[in-house]
Design an enzyme around this catalytic site. Structure first.
Site, PDB file in Angstrom:
ATOM      1  N   GLY A  12       0.374  -0.977  -0.070  1.00 18.42           N
ATOM      2  CA  GLY A  12      -0.040  -0.253  -0.319  1.00 18.42           C
ATOM      3  C   GLY A  12       1.188   1.382   0.141  1.00 18.42           C
ATOM      4  O   GLY A  12       1.989   1.802   0.669  1.00 18.42           O
ATOM      5  N   GLY A  17       1.838   3.668   4.434  1.00 17.82           N
ATOM      6  CA  GLY A  17       2.644   2.780   3.706  1.00 17.82           C
ATOM      7  C   GLY A  17       3.511   3.552   3.411  1.00 17.82           C
ATOM      8  O   GLY A  17       4.805   3.703   3.775  1.00 17.82           O
ATOM      9  N   PHE A 120     -12.448  21.227  14.563  1.00 18.24           N
ATOM     10  CA  PHE A 120     -13.225  20.361  13.978  1.00 18.24           C
ATOM     11  C   PHE A 120     -13.927  19.747  15.072  1.00 18.24           C
ATOM     12  O   PHE A 120     -14.595  20.248  16.418  1.00 18.24           O
ATOM     13  CB  PHE A 120     -12.276  19.265  13.480  1.00 18.24           C
ATOM     14  N   GLN A 233     -17.684   4.526  10.572  1.00 18.82           N
ATOM     15  CA  GLN A 233     -18.153   5.697  10.524  1.00 18.82           C
ATOM     16  C   GLN A 233     -18.721   6.532   9.072  1.00 18.82           C
ATOM     17  O   GLN A 233     -18.025   6.220   8.132  1.00 18.82           O
ATOM     18  CB  GLN A 233     -16.284   6.689  10.971  1.00 18.82           C
ATOM     19  N   HIS A 235     -19.793   9.962   7.495  1.00 20.53           N
ATOM     20  CA  HIS A 235     -19.804  11.517   7.305  1.00 20.53           C
ATOM     21  C   HIS A 235     -20.733  12.049   7.090  1.00 20.53           C
ATOM     22  O   HIS A 235     -21.809  11.347   6.315  1.00 20.53           O
ATOM     23  CB  HIS A 235     -18.672  11.223   6.543  1.00 20.53           C
ATOM     24  N   LEU A 245     -17.098  13.401  -0.878  1.00 18.88           N
ATOM     25  CA  LEU A 245     -17.148  14.189   0.726  1.00 18.88           C
ATOM     26  C   LEU A 245     -17.001  15.537   0.595  1.00 18.88           C
ATOM     27  O   LEU A 245     -16.534  16.169  -0.256  1.00 18.88           O
ATOM     28  CB  LEU A 245     -15.939  14.034   1.134  1.00 18.88           C
ATOM     29  N   GLU A 248     -15.438  18.245   7.142  1.00 23.13           N
ATOM     30  CA  GLU A 248     -15.961  18.706   8.174  1.00 23.13           C
ATOM     31  C   GLU A 248     -15.383  20.205   8.441  1.00 23.13           C
ATOM     32  O   GLU A 248     -15.818  20.881   8.581  1.00 23.13           O
ATOM     33  CB  GLU A 248     -15.208  17.956   9.153  1.00 23.13           C
ATOM     34  N   ARG A 279     -19.027  13.743  14.702  1.00 21.90           N
ATOM     35  CA  ARG A 279     -19.759  12.885  13.816  1.00 21.90           C
ATOM     36  C   ARG A 279     -20.344  11.895  13.723  1.00 21.90           C
ATOM     37  O   ARG A 279     -21.767  11.647  13.353  1.00 21.90           O
ATOM     38  CB  ARG A 279     -18.576  12.036  12.358  1.00 21.90           C
ATOM     39  N   HIS A 347     -17.974   6.958   5.574  1.00 20.54           N
ATOM     40  CA  HIS A 347     -16.772   7.339   5.560  1.00 20.54           C
ATOM     41  C   HIS A 347     -15.180   6.642   5.675  1.00 20.54           C
ATOM     42  O   HIS A 347     -14.384   6.676   5.236  1.00 20.54           O
ATOM     43  CB  HIS A 347     -16.516   8.626   5.722  1.00 20.54           C
ATOM     44  N   ARG A 383     -14.033   7.784  15.498  1.00 26.44           N
ATOM     45  CA  ARG A 383     -12.749   8.415  15.413  1.00 26.44           C
ATOM     46  C   ARG A 383     -13.061  10.268  15.110  1.00 26.44           C
ATOM     47  O   ARG A 383     -14.032  10.658  14.765  1.00 26.44           O
ATOM     48  CB  ARG A 383     -11.977   8.473  13.677  1.00 26.44           C
ATOM     49  N   SER A 388      -7.316  10.790  11.287  1.00 25.81           N
ATOM     50  CA  SER A 388      -7.199   9.156  10.764  1.00 25.81           C
ATOM     51  C   SER A 388      -5.755   9.990   9.891  1.00 25.81           C
ATOM     52  O   SER A 388      -4.641   9.575   9.344  1.00 25.81           O
ATOM     53  CB  SER A 388      -8.042   9.052  10.051  1.00 25.81           C
ATOM     54  N   LEU A 389      -5.393  10.889   9.240  1.00 25.68           N
ATOM     55  CA  LEU A 389      -3.654  11.547   8.711  1.00 25.68           C
ATOM     56  C   LEU A 389      -2.929  11.106  10.273  1.00 25.68           C
ATOM     57  O   LEU A 389      -1.737  10.572   9.435  1.00 25.68           O
ATOM     58  CB  LEU A 389      -4.442  12.871   8.095  1.00 25.68           C
TER      59      LEU A 389
HETATM   60  C1  LIG Z   1     -12.767  12.017   0.613  1.00 28.00           C
HETATM   61  C2  LIG Z   1     -11.844  11.825   2.567  1.00 28.00           C
HETATM   62  C3  LIG Z   1     -11.506  12.603   2.658  1.00 28.00           C
HETATM   63  C4  LIG Z   1     -10.787  12.442   4.150  1.00 28.00           C
HETATM   64  N1  LIG Z   1     -10.075  13.865   4.800  1.00 28.00           N
HETATM   65  C5  LIG Z   1      -9.401  13.848   5.426  1.00 28.00           C
HETATM   66  C6  LIG Z   1      -9.172  14.335   6.522  1.00 28.00           C
HETATM   67  O1  LIG Z   1      -8.700  15.845   6.118  1.00 28.00           O
HETATM   68  N2  LIG Z   1      -8.291  14.300   7.487  1.00 28.00           N
HETATM   69  C7  LIG Z   1      -7.942  13.202   7.855  1.00 28.00           C
HETATM   70  O2  LIG Z   1      -7.161  12.813   9.398  1.00 28.00           O
HETATM   71  N3  LIG Z   1      -8.378  11.861   7.356  1.00 28.00           N
HETATM   72  C8  LIG Z   1      -9.433  11.938   6.195  1.00 28.00           C
HETATM   73  N4  LIG Z   1      -9.947  11.186   5.989  1.00 28.00           N
HETATM   74  C9  LIG Z   1      -9.191   9.850   6.081  1.00 28.00           C
HETATM   75  C10 LIG Z   1      -8.075   9.466   5.401  1.00 28.00           C
HETATM   76  O3  LIG Z   1      -7.904  10.259   5.092  1.00 28.00           O
HETATM   77  C11 LIG Z   1      -7.556   7.978   5.633  1.00 28.00           C
HETATM   78  O4  LIG Z   1      -7.917   7.256   6.613  1.00 28.00           O
HETATM   79  C12 LIG Z   1      -5.735   7.544   4.846  1.00 28.00           C
HETATM   80  O5  LIG Z   1      -5.520   8.807   4.325  1.00 28.00           O
HETATM   81  C13 LIG Z   1      -6.041   6.216   4.657  1.00 28.00           C
HETATM   82  O6  LIG Z   1      -4.502   5.959   4.462  1.00 28.00           O
HETATM   83  P1  LIG Z   1      -3.936   5.099   4.147  1.00 28.00           P
HETATM   84  O7  LIG Z   1      -2.908   5.234   3.845  1.00 28.00           O
HETATM   85  O8  LIG Z   1      -4.004   3.916   5.632  1.00 28.00           O
HETATM   86  O9  LIG Z   1      -4.793   4.075   3.503  1.00 28.00           O
HETATM   87  P2  LIG Z   1      -4.800   4.810   1.943  1.00 28.00           P
HETATM   88  O10 LIG Z   1      -4.554   6.367   1.144  1.00 28.00           O
HETATM   89  O11 LIG Z   1      -6.220   4.610   0.949  1.00 28.00           O
HETATM   90  O12 LIG Z   1      -3.620   3.029   0.375  1.00 28.00           O
HETATM   91  C14 LIG Z   1      -4.249   2.341   0.676  1.00 28.00           C
HETATM   92  C15 LIG Z   1      -2.846   1.914   0.046  1.00 28.00           C
HETATM   93  O13 LIG Z   1      -2.810   0.074  -0.205  1.00 28.00           O
HETATM   94  C16 LIG Z   1      -2.822   0.153  -1.417  1.00 28.00           C
HETATM   95  N5  LIG Z   1      -3.537  -1.129  -2.387  1.00 28.00           N
HETATM   96  C17 LIG Z   1      -4.702  -1.757  -1.326  1.00 28.00           C
HETATM   97  N6  LIG Z   1      -5.108  -2.843  -1.445  1.00 28.00           N
HETATM   98  C18 LIG Z   1      -4.046  -3.504  -1.485  1.00 28.00           C
HETATM   99  C19 LIG Z   1      -3.405  -4.863  -2.543  1.00 28.00           C
HETATM  100  N7  LIG Z   1      -4.361  -5.971  -1.901  1.00 28.00           N
HETATM  101  N8  LIG Z   1      -2.503  -5.342  -2.905  1.00 28.00           N
HETATM  102  C20 LIG Z   1      -1.577  -4.056  -3.506  1.00 28.00           C
HETATM  103  N9  LIG Z   1      -1.643  -2.239  -2.682  1.00 28.00           N
HETATM  104  C21 LIG Z   1      -3.052  -1.986  -2.191  1.00 28.00           C
HETATM  105  C22 LIG Z   1      -3.823   1.203  -2.466  1.00 28.00           C
HETATM  106  O14 LIG Z   1      -3.282   0.894  -3.723  1.00 28.00           O
HETATM  107  C23 LIG Z   1      -3.066   2.065  -1.755  1.00 28.00           C
HETATM  108  O15 LIG Z   1      -2.308   2.551  -2.277  1.00 28.00           O
HETATM  109  C24 LIG Z   1     -10.020  11.257   4.566  1.00 28.00           C
HETATM  110  C25 LIG Z   1     -10.982  10.782   3.657  1.00 28.00           C
HETATM  111  C26 LIG Z   1     -11.703   9.925   2.483  1.00 28.00           C
HETATM  112  C27 LIG Z   1     -12.361   9.536   2.133  1.00 28.00           C
END
Ligand SMILES: Cc1cc2nc3c(=O)[nH]c(=O)nc-3n(C[C@H](O)[C@H](O)[C@H](O)COP(=O)(O)OP(=O)(O)OC[C@H]3O[C@@H](n4cnc5c(N)ncnc54)[C@H](O)[C@@H]3O)c2cc1C
Length: 573
Positions: A12, A17, A120, A233, A235, A245, A248, A279, A347, A383, A388-389
């Site tokens: 990921g 990641g 927030f 969650q 949203h 989305l 917030e 939320r 969300h 959450r 989350s970021l």
């Molecule tokens: C529209 C939106 C707005 C948001 N805004 C906020 C915010 O303002 N503040 C905040 O704190 N949070 C926010 N969130 C939540 C937060 O962005 C996410 O929880 C966080 O970015 C998730 O990051 P991640 O690295 O865990 O996963 P992701 O960024 O989803 O990355 C997952 C990765 O895994 C890879 N992958 C998945 N399965 C496989 C597999 N089987 N094999 C190989 N690769 C795979 C994908 O290609 C991707 O690269 C928001 C979420 C959304 C959807």
């Protein structure tokens, strides 16, 4: 057949990641990232509103502190989050945000040049740091750039489909290479899963198509529990019609929620925090307004208005340019002049792969997980926005450095190649079967039935009858998938249909875990609201739900939440 090898494989390329890969490399490890997509196409790029840290830059948040941020997080979680993990994450928040700034993240700023912070939901102080409403875009880019600088290889266009484990120890992963169309074996000493969320199980979601829970399913099949999967969650403000989305941040900047009588109905539900209640509470309030006929549209698919028309035009253009554009494109409404239609949508997944506060699994050695696919747990039953970021950046760093530490003491297994080869053969046979097209059931219809079930029976309000029906339905769909799923497209290269069909099998198992957890948790906590069991039940449910995959079946158990500093209290806003 050739086997590829790196000491640590990160699966990921989202924020979690990439941050993990950077940390592993900085700690001297041979690390590589495998991902379906190019890093900046991961869902993290879509994050809008911001990232929390108690910097105290806002004039109103001068006496903010780690303790206050941690308390808000624990209260927001409805006391289910593990408190030592929360304190650890928030304790690292400040340095993490400054680190992102030093890597080049273009944060929005106050007049004095300090990083901007806005209010927030559920937060006692304005502490959400932001880069306009494109925060995810900015932080993901700098994390990726950092990995480029350190020379971390990223293998794109590859889907991990299985984890190879022997004697409860990670050996490597089996990968579908989109470019060649064939399976590959990748050996490693440790793996870090950072595969993101699960919104595609519901369909009506703010999440990207890649948020398909497949990574969670792979870990589950390999013997690692999924934790707290009933906590989903919704949203409050996703656009009516397509669930894009609307951050917030719109309410953080002063936006109002109004029902069809023009009333700011949050007055009734959270008189102090109003639109900036957490939320779970805002979503339920919207849903209640719609059910009682004070929304727009139908009771089954209703919406209310998000009104920013009282805010100065410049504020919207400067602080919320992206969401204004999104609303304009998808609804034709300009939020400077008109309220926009919004409704709750899937969300974020509070639950995930069960790991401890070092992002490490106790069930399978050499397995780590971070970001949305994991459950440490720092969000408990709900959450807070902006956390989350923060989790991705902090826990990514922890996972990468812990894995680097772990591999120092590991001697590579001489058996790994054989184990990988056996797993590869199993997966080849499965693909051959799918490609042979002998099944009779369209997997995409199965997916749509799963989504409809989850949307109608495992949504904001829950009760036993509907949850049991959902569980039975998902089990029936699993059976149908097993007996009859087939592929229409026979191409080997870039077979996106294959990606979906493999993921649907995983989604069904994860949906089963969600239904089971929700059915058995006979209380209301955070986003999990049981109409037939009103009230929180700390005596029986101050516990995490664990579900393990044992001989093909979902087995449920519980684990006490870790309460060290704050005893549970009634949660009011
Ligand atoms: C529209 C939106 C707005 C948001 N805004 C906020 C915010 O303002 N503040 C905040 O704190 N949070 C926010 N969130 C939540 C937060 O962005 C996410 O929880 C966080 O970015 C998730 O990051 P991640 O690295 O865990 O996963 P992701 O960024 O989803 O990355 C997952 C990765 O895994 C890879 N992958 C998945 N399965 C496989 C597999 N089987 N094999 C190989 N690769 C795979 C994908 O290609 C991707 O690269 C928001 C979420 C959304 C959807």
């Amino acid at each position: 057949m050739q086997i590829k090898r790196h000491s640590i494989l990160v699966v990921g390329s989202g924020l979690a990641g990439m941050r993990a890969a950077v940390a592993a490399r900085e700690n001297g490890a041979d690390v590589a990232v495998i991902s379906i997509c190019q890093p900046v196409r991961s869902h993290s790029v879509a994050a809008q509103g911001g990232i929390n840290a108690p910097l105290g830059n806002n004039p109103e948040s001068k006496d903010d502190s780690v303790e206050k941020h941690a308390f808000d997080t624990v209260k927001g979680s409805d006391y289910l989050a593990d408190q030592p993990a929360v304190l650890k994450m928030i304790g690292m928040a400040k340095e993490t945000v400054y680190e992102l700034e030093h890597w080049g993240c273009p944060f929005s700023r106050f007049e004095d040049g300090s990083i901007g912070q806005r209010p927030f939901g559920g937060a006692g102080y304005p502490r959400t740091c932001f880069a306009a409403d494109r925060t995810g875009h900015s932080v993901l880019h700098v994390a990726w750039e950092r990995s480029v600088k350190l020379g971390v290889p990223v293998y794109e266009d590859r889907l991990v489909i299985r984890l190879a484990v022997k004697d409860k120890k990670v050996q490597g992963v089996i990968v579908y290479n989109f470019r060649t169309g064939y399976l590959e074996m990748w050996e490693c000493d440790a793996v870090i899963f950072a595969t993101g969320g699960a919104g595609q199980i519901y369909g009506a979601t703010s999440n990207a198509l890649s948020c398909n829970a497949f990574g969670m399913a792979i870990a589950y099949w390999a013997g690692i529990a999924l934790k707290d999967m009933e906590f989903i969650q919704f949203h409050p403000t996703t656009l009516y019609g397509n669930n894009v989305l609307i951050s917030e941040a719109a309410r953080g900047e002063g936006g109002y929620l109004r029902n069809n009588k023009g009333e700011r109905f949050m007055e009734k539900y959270a008189p102090e925090k109003m639109e900036l209640a957490p939320r779970d509470i805002v979503s339920r309030s919207i849903y209640q307004e719609v059910l009682e006929g004070r929304g727009y549209g139908t009771k089954e698919n209703g919406y209310i208005h998000l009104d920013l028309t009282h805010l100065p035009e410049e504020q919207i253009l400067e602080r919320l340019p992206q969401i204004r554009e999104l609303a304009l494109i998808f609804t034709g409404q300009d939020m400077i002049k008109d309220p926009i239609p919004v409704q709750p949508g899937f969300h974020y997944m509070m639950g995930g792969i069960h790991v401890d506060e070092n992002c490490s699994s106790k069930e399978v050695e050499g397995f780590f997980a971070c970001g949305e696919c994991s459950c440490v747990s720092v969000h408990g039953a709900n959450r807070l926005g902006g956390n989350s970021l923060l989790e991705c950046a902090v826990m990514g760093k922890i996972a990468g450095s812990q894995a680097a530490e772990y591999v120092k003491g590991v001697t590579s297994s001489s058996e790994a190649k054989n184990i990988l080869f056996l797993e590869l053969q199993k997966q080849e046979a499965k693909l051959d079967h799918l490609f042979s097209g002998k099944g009779k059931d369209d997997p995409f219809s199965i997916m749509e039935e799963m989504r409809a079930t989850m949307m109608t029976k495992v949504f904001v309000y829950r009760e036993e009858g509907a949850l049991s029906e959902a569980l039975n339905k998902i089990r029936e769909l699993k059976k149908r998938f097993k007996e009859g799923a087939y592929l229409k497209s026979k191409v080997r290269e870039y077979n996106r249909e294959l990606e979906w069909v493999l993921a649907i099998e995983g989604m069904l198992d994860v949906a089963e875990v969600m239904c089971l957890g929700a059915l058995k948790r006979t209380e209301c906590r955070g986003c999990h609201w049981r109409l037939d069991h009103l009230g929180r039940d700390d005596e029986n449910f101050l516990k995490h739900t664990l579900v393990n995959y044992i001989e093909g079946e979902a087995k449920l158990s519980y684990l006490d939440a870790i309460i060290t500093k704050w005893q549970p209290k009634e949660r009011k806003y």
